[in-house]
Design a protein around this motif. Structure first.
Motif, PDB file in Angstrom:
ATOM      1  N   UNK A  91       0.915  -1.222  -0.241  1.00  0.00           N
ATOM      2  CA  UNK A  91      -0.022  -0.025  -0.026  1.00  0.00           C
ATOM      3  C   UNK A  91       0.731   1.271  -0.013  1.00  0.00           C
ATOM      4  N   UNK A  92       1.788   1.239  -0.317  1.00  0.00           N
ATOM      5  CA  UNK A  92       2.739   2.450  -0.635  1.00  0.00           C
ATOM      6  C   UNK A  92       3.185   2.922   0.616  1.00  0.00           C
ATOM      7  N   UNK A  93       3.404   2.325   1.894  1.00  0.00           N
ATOM      8  CA  UNK A  93       3.709   2.813   3.213  1.00  0.00           C
ATOM      9  C   UNK A  93       2.458   3.069   4.059  1.00  0.00           C
ATOM     10  N   UNK A 147       0.865   0.582  -5.167  1.00  0.00           N
ATOM     11  CA  UNK A 147       1.863  -0.322  -4.870  1.00  0.00           C
ATOM     12  C   UNK A 147       3.205  -0.313  -5.759  1.00  0.00           C
ATOM     13  N   UNK A 148       2.997  -0.342  -7.012  1.00  0.00           N
ATOM     14  CA  UNK A 148       4.188  -0.287  -7.933  1.00  0.00           C
ATOM     15  C   UNK A 148       5.055   0.942  -7.739  1.00  0.00           C
ATOM     16  N   UNK A 149       4.397   2.110  -7.182  1.00  0.00           N
ATOM     17  CA  UNK A 149       5.193   3.340  -6.919  1.00  0.00           C
ATOM     18  C   UNK A 149       5.925   3.173  -5.764  1.00  0.00           C
ATOM     19  N   UNK A 150       5.332   2.336  -4.752  1.00  0.00           N
ATOM     20  CA  UNK A 150       5.835   2.104  -3.491  1.00  0.00           C
ATOM     21  C   UNK A 150       7.244   1.425  -3.626  1.00  0.00           C
ATOM     22  N   UNK A 151       7.290   0.564  -4.653  1.00  0.00           N
ATOM     23  CA  UNK A 151       8.452  -0.331  -5.014  1.00  0.00           C
ATOM     24  C   UNK A 151       9.380   0.481  -5.641  1.00  0.00           C
ATOM     25  N   UNK A 152       9.103   1.538  -6.537  1.00  0.00           N
ATOM     26  CA  UNK A 152      10.252   2.011  -7.369  1.00  0.00           C
ATOM     27  C   UNK A 152      11.001   2.730  -6.756  1.00  0.00           C
ATOM     28  N   UNK A 153      12.448   2.716  -7.200  1.00  0.00           N
ATOM     29  CA  UNK A 153      13.476   3.244  -6.388  1.00  0.00           C
ATOM     30  C   UNK A 153      13.890   4.612  -6.929  1.00  0.00           C
ATOM     31  N   UNK A 174      12.524   8.712  -7.660  1.00  0.00           N
ATOM     32  CA  UNK A 174      11.342   9.522  -7.573  1.00  0.00           C
ATOM     33  C   UNK A 174      10.762   9.848  -8.949  1.00  0.00           C
ATOM     34  N   UNK A 175      11.670   9.864  -9.884  1.00  0.00           N
ATOM     35  CA  UNK A 175      10.809  10.481 -11.190  1.00  0.00           C
ATOM     36  C   UNK A 175       9.975   9.199 -11.716  1.00  0.00           C
ATOM     37  N   UNK A 176      10.155   7.984 -11.379  1.00  0.00           N
ATOM     38  CA  UNK A 176       9.503   6.891 -11.773  1.00  0.00           C
ATOM     39  C   UNK A 176       8.169   6.906 -10.910  1.00  0.00           C
ATOM     40  N   UNK A 177       8.471   7.013  -9.710  1.00  0.00           N
ATOM     41  CA  UNK A 177       7.189   7.237  -8.671  1.00  0.00           C
ATOM     42  C   UNK A 177       6.185   8.220  -9.198  1.00  0.00           C
ATOM     43  N   UNK A 178       6.743   9.405  -9.518  1.00  0.00           N
ATOM     44  CA  UNK A 178       5.928  10.530 -10.071  1.00  0.00           C
ATOM     45  C   UNK A 178       5.120  10.092 -11.091  1.00  0.00           C
ATOM     46  N   UNK A 179       5.844   9.422 -12.154  1.00  0.00           N
ATOM     47  CA  UNK A 179       5.131   8.996 -13.349  1.00  0.00           C
ATOM     48  C   UNK A 179       3.996   8.089 -13.045  1.00  0.00           C
ATOM     49  N   UNK A 180       4.178   7.319 -12.260  1.00  0.00           N
ATOM     50  CA  UNK A 180       3.238   6.215 -12.047  1.00  0.00           C
ATOM     51  C   UNK A 180       2.208   6.883 -11.336  1.00  0.00           C
ATOM     52  N   UNK A 181       2.538   7.395 -10.266  1.00  0.00           N
ATOM     53  CA  UNK A 181       1.438   8.156  -9.333  1.00  0.00           C
ATOM     54  C   UNK A 181       0.434   9.349 -10.403  1.00  0.00           C
ATOM     55  N   UNK A 182       1.244   9.823 -11.198  1.00  0.00           N
ATOM     56  CA  UNK A 182       0.335  10.901 -12.043  1.00  0.00           C
ATOM     57  C   UNK A 182      -0.521  10.023 -13.267  1.00  0.00           C
ATOM     58  N   UNK A 183      -0.414   8.980 -13.689  1.00  0.00           N
ATOM     59  CA  UNK A 183      -1.234   8.021 -14.395  1.00  0.00           C
ATOM     60  C   UNK A 183      -2.424   7.744 -13.425  1.00  0.00           C
TER      61      UNK A 183
END
Length: 256
Positions: A50-52, A136-142, A144-153
């Motif tokens: 649950x991404x923390x 959940x995938x964003x929580x596993x991403x290392x 920050x830019x990847x996290x932002x991209x996933x969460x933006x979607x």
């Protein structure tokens, strides 16, 4: 004779209407989903699932605004069977009577969704379940830019649906994106993290993490008085963290 017959029919109609009315009231009673907040259960819920966030938050994020009259998610004291946690109790008797239906080892959004469908007769919208998976995938991403991209979607997809734009999941995705943006730029030069956190707090005024993140974003921008206000709102939303919030307020005041 005809008059007596009419009275009998009238009484029958009144009784039938009363039964239908009482039944309709019982249908409006939400299923109560209680999530164990015992330390053991909380620690057993993987942060990456649950991404923390907590299991209770995951359940809330799977309920659309239109489903809030059907499902109520609450925190609970220890439900027993600690070694099998995280544990969930579901009661759909309206007044809380009857026996709870127990579920053990609930460790991901998919299982939470299945519980809502089977026990509460509530089928979470596929887009909310997909958003939970993205978070959940964003929580596993290392990165920050990847996290932002996933969460933006996730934010864009939910915000574009008028039935889900005010869902709990939107607030959480915004908070996570704000955190990721501050990881990438601790001073929040463009104010994007601040914008995300403010919107999250507006969508979820009782969501403590939104206020905690808003405090961080305001502090990053030099707005210490605004950060103090946000920390106080955080403490109101999460009374168990009042002592920690008090320390944060003192630290921020010292920076003014």
């Amino acid at each position: 004779m005809a008059k007596r017959h009419s009275i009998i029919i009238l009484l029958f109609v009144i009784i039938a209407s009363a039964v239908v009315f009482v039944h309709s009231l019982s249908l409006k009673q939400p299923c109560t989903v209680r999530i164990c907040q015992n330390k053991d259960c909380r620690s057993r819920y993987p942060s990456t699932a649950a991404a923390g966030e907590t299991l209770a938050r995951t359940f809330r994020d799977l309920v659309a605004p239109s489903g809030l009259s059907q499902v109520a998610v609450e925190a609970s004291e220890c439900l027993g069977q600690c070694g099998r946690g995280p544990n969930v109790a579901v009661n759909c008797n309206g007044n809380g009577g009857g026996r709870d239906k127990m579920y053990y080892g609930v460790v991901d959004p998919q299982t939470a969704a299945a519980i809502l469908e089977v026990s509460c007769d509530y089928d979470p919208p596929p887009m909310l379940l997909a958003a939970a998976d993205v978070m959940a995938r964003a929580g596993k991403a290392t990165s920050p830019s990847k996290k932002v991209s996933l969460l933006t979607s996730a934010v864009d997809a939910l915000s574009g649906d008028s039935t889900l734009s005010s869902a709990s999941a939107v607030a959480r995705a915004l908070v996570l994106r704000a955190d990721a943006r501050m990881d990438a730029d601790p001073t929040d030069t463009g104010g994007e993290a601040l914008g995300d956190a403010q919107r999250a707090a507006e969508l979820g005024p009782s969501y403590g993490k939104a206020w905690r993140t808003l405090a961080d974003a305001r502090e990053a921008g030099g707005d210490f008085s605004g950060a103090v206000e946000a920390v106080r709102r955080w403490a109101e939303a999460e009374p168990s963290l009042a002592r920690k919030a008090k320390g944060e307020v003192e630290r921020l005041i010292a920076r003014m």
